[in-house]
Design an enzyme around this catalytic site. Sequence first.
Site, PDB file in Angstrom:
ATOM      1  N   SER A 235      48.037  53.491  39.762  1.00  0.00           N
ATOM      2  CA  SER A 235      49.454  53.844  39.721  1.00  0.00           C
ATOM      3  C   SER A 235      50.298  52.596  39.812  1.00  0.00           C
ATOM      4  CB  SER A 235      49.802  54.766  40.895  1.00  0.00           C
ATOM      5  OG  SER A 235      49.735  54.055  42.126  1.00  0.00           O
ATOM      6  N   ASP A 236      51.456  52.598  39.140  1.00  0.00           N
ATOM      7  CA  ASP A 236      52.447  51.601  39.506  1.00  0.00           C
ATOM      8  C   ASP A 236      52.777  51.843  40.979  1.00  0.00           C
ATOM      9  OD1 ASP A 236      54.284  49.564  39.445  1.00  0.00           O
ATOM     10  OD2 ASP A 236      55.298  50.269  37.641  1.00  0.00           O
ATOM     11  N   TRP A 237      53.264  50.805  41.644  1.00  0.00           N
ATOM     12  CA  TRP A 237      53.407  50.874  43.107  1.00  0.00           C
ATOM     13  C   TRP A 237      54.396  51.979  43.493  1.00  0.00           C
ATOM     14  CZ3 TRP A 237      49.675  48.374  41.686  1.00  0.00           C
ATOM     15  CH2 TRP A 237      48.916  47.529  42.501  1.00  0.00           C
ATOM     16  N   ALA A 239      54.218  55.024  42.451  1.00  0.00           N
ATOM     17  CA  ALA A 239      54.416  55.984  41.359  1.00  0.00           C
ATOM     18  C   ALA A 239      53.610  57.257  41.561  1.00  0.00           C
ATOM     19  CB  ALA A 239      54.040  55.350  40.018  1.00  0.00           C
TER      20      ALA A 239
END
Length: 821
Positions: A235-237, A239
């Site tokens: 995941s993006d941080w 997200a």
Amino acid sequence: MTSSTTAHSPSVEGSNAYRSKIGHLTLDQKISLISGKNFWTTVAIPEAGIPQLKVTDGPIGARGDLANHVPSACFPSGSGIGATWDPQLVAEIAGALAEETKLKGAHVLLGPAINLQRTPIGGRNFECYSEDPHLTAELAVAYVGALQSGGVGACPKHYVGNDTEYQRFLISSNIDDATLHEVYLYPFERVTKETRPWMIMAAYNAVNGIQACSHRALNVDLLKKEWGFDGVIVSDWFAARNTVGNANGGLDLEMPGPSRIWGADLKTAIEKGEVSEAELDNKVGRLLHLMDRSQPHPELQHETGLDKVEHRALIRRAAAEGMVLLKNEGKTLPLDANAVKSIAVIGPNAEIGQIMGGGSAFVNSHPPVHPLEGIRNAFPNADIQHAVGCTNHKFLPSFPKGTIKTESGEEGFWEERFEKDDFSGEPVAAKRVGVGRALLAGVEIDKEAGPEPKSLRLTGHFSPRASGLRELGLFSAGPARLLVDNELVVDNWSDWKPGESFFGFGSDEIRALYTFEAGHRYKITVEYVKSAGAILAGAQFGISTKLEEDAIAHAAGVAAAADRAILVLGSNSDWETEGHDRTDMALPGEQDALAEAVLAANPNTVILMNVGSPVTMPWYEKARTVLVTWFPGEEMGNAIGDVVTGQAEPSGRLPFTWPKRIEDHPCYDTYPGTEDLQMPYSEGRLIGHRWYEKKGVEPIAFFGHGLGYGDASIESVDVMESSKNDIHSTVSVSLKNAADRATRAVVQVYAEPSEKDAGEDTPPRKLVGFRKVDISANGKAVAEIDVLNTSLAEWNPEIQGRVVPSSVSLVAGLSSNDIAK
């Protein structure tokens, strides 16, 4: 499926060192592995012999933990790299970045950013290579392949449709199938099939109403099964926001940790049958496969930063290679370093240039060489005069170099971190720092067992160079205050409110006035407390710059008195950064007025554009010479000196179309979307130059444009059919150089549809190949460019896949609007 060979879903189970352990893990252990331990590392299971993995932000350097202040090499930003049109150079850079990543003890570098520059005001445009999917794909393949050959995993990002920063956690990028597959997925497809990246980052946004981390059709059916991706989807941080949706949607690793959506909630979902344990095993197997790939796999180590001469040299060369000479009337450039007697160096980015953009791409660079210093180095015998002219900051800049010192007399501030939130007791950590930003976010691996700091104090002693009223500013992710001689001056403590700083987790900037006297020494104190449950923790502060009463007139006078003027205009990381888009294309501050005044005072002015994205230039027709430097990394000044004196060729070409005004760009009518956070990609496949050519809109300069110091032209173009399965044709382009000095050209091959296939949304031409070519003085050269079937393939809704059209014309040119006849 596409016209190229379809890959099959890989097995992630196996007998390698780490993957073989999966059968011996308990359910709780497996669940613990797929969420991070902290900001940058995964969970270790020592009893099972499973170590931690560490990732670090890129893509222009390996930053490590920002709170540690360990320096890193700073390479040119994405748009500057895109402007090189040089995959071989990109591979060299990625090889150096592999070395840099290892200095930070990390196994994966979070990059490259391969989203597209859909709108000129996108906040992270500077991180991305291009508006064009093919140019982006070619550079990404070179980057990922070289980085991973160096023993470090790549993480192409952000999958997919994260092309603006507006409401990025909530917005839905609504993209039709043809546009999604031909344009926005194309770089991810190429890099996945050709380089097998170890990791891919899922975006914050939704795609057609489904959050990227939960999009099973894109993550599992397409990426993992059809394209054969055998790595980890991270995941993006922050997200990851849905336990079951993310688990079944193909996400493999939730970052950062500790877990917010999985952990006990995922165990409950598995016990209730909402998520299968086989799904969990697949995720764990992928993570352990990544550990196998990252061998040798030592224990996490202290971060180090080496200022390597060879990396400096590469940064300098890459910066020059990417610089784009937009216009050069009268052959103003290059300047003869021995003939020019006096130079006025003017502008807000002259003394301190912008070497990089803001947000996740930021690194604590080694000491940079700025434009003024680089020009002085390049013209050692010239009289160099400097004037600022105007400012361009959004947030107040850091205290000027040499004006802030610690109690012991060292440059910078003394930073103390405290275990308690009231600054009581002895500090748990203390060190000198040299920046106007303080962070508590991140992990310091050498102090894992120590207490977590909850408050922070910075102390420095300010000696102003001139008396007068100054503004002091402060913004923070949590309560903070700034004191002068123990008197509260900036209060962002008693009534803290959220704003747009720190990726949307911080406040807006609070400012206050204070009168300083030259010759007096003032104690500056900044205190900050981390809020309970805060995702990010930190503060940033600065002070206004005192200019002359009529700074623009003064700058014009300096320009008039010099043989040549070099005007350095641009933006900075206040404006071009992760977390928010720009509101318009204008240069910030009074820079347009400064340009008008300097051009009127000295027509022999060279204008340097220190930007990551296009800006309006209402004075453009009056300027003789405009050179785009981008955000070129820590050797900025020396690279400028090389190009301005002709020691290096400005062989960059525009990686995007440069509009005259914001109203001209393709998605002007649909950005930022509707009130219910739906962003339609209504321009479809007509991204960038395709739109301008289709609609007959004239930009400042077209995609692919750029001048050299030679005189290159195309003499002939021959198209030859290929017998290879993956190559459609080979285009042979003959070139000549009519100048008395060697030059470089970027030959570009475009596909044009047949008349019967040219629909309303069909691009009039699209890039399908390119090559950078050296041509000797008064010489000739031949460029042979293979055109892949994959680059020609178009979406066919009947088969739900891409196929090569039955008829297509291939043409060559030196820009998208300069096609050889």
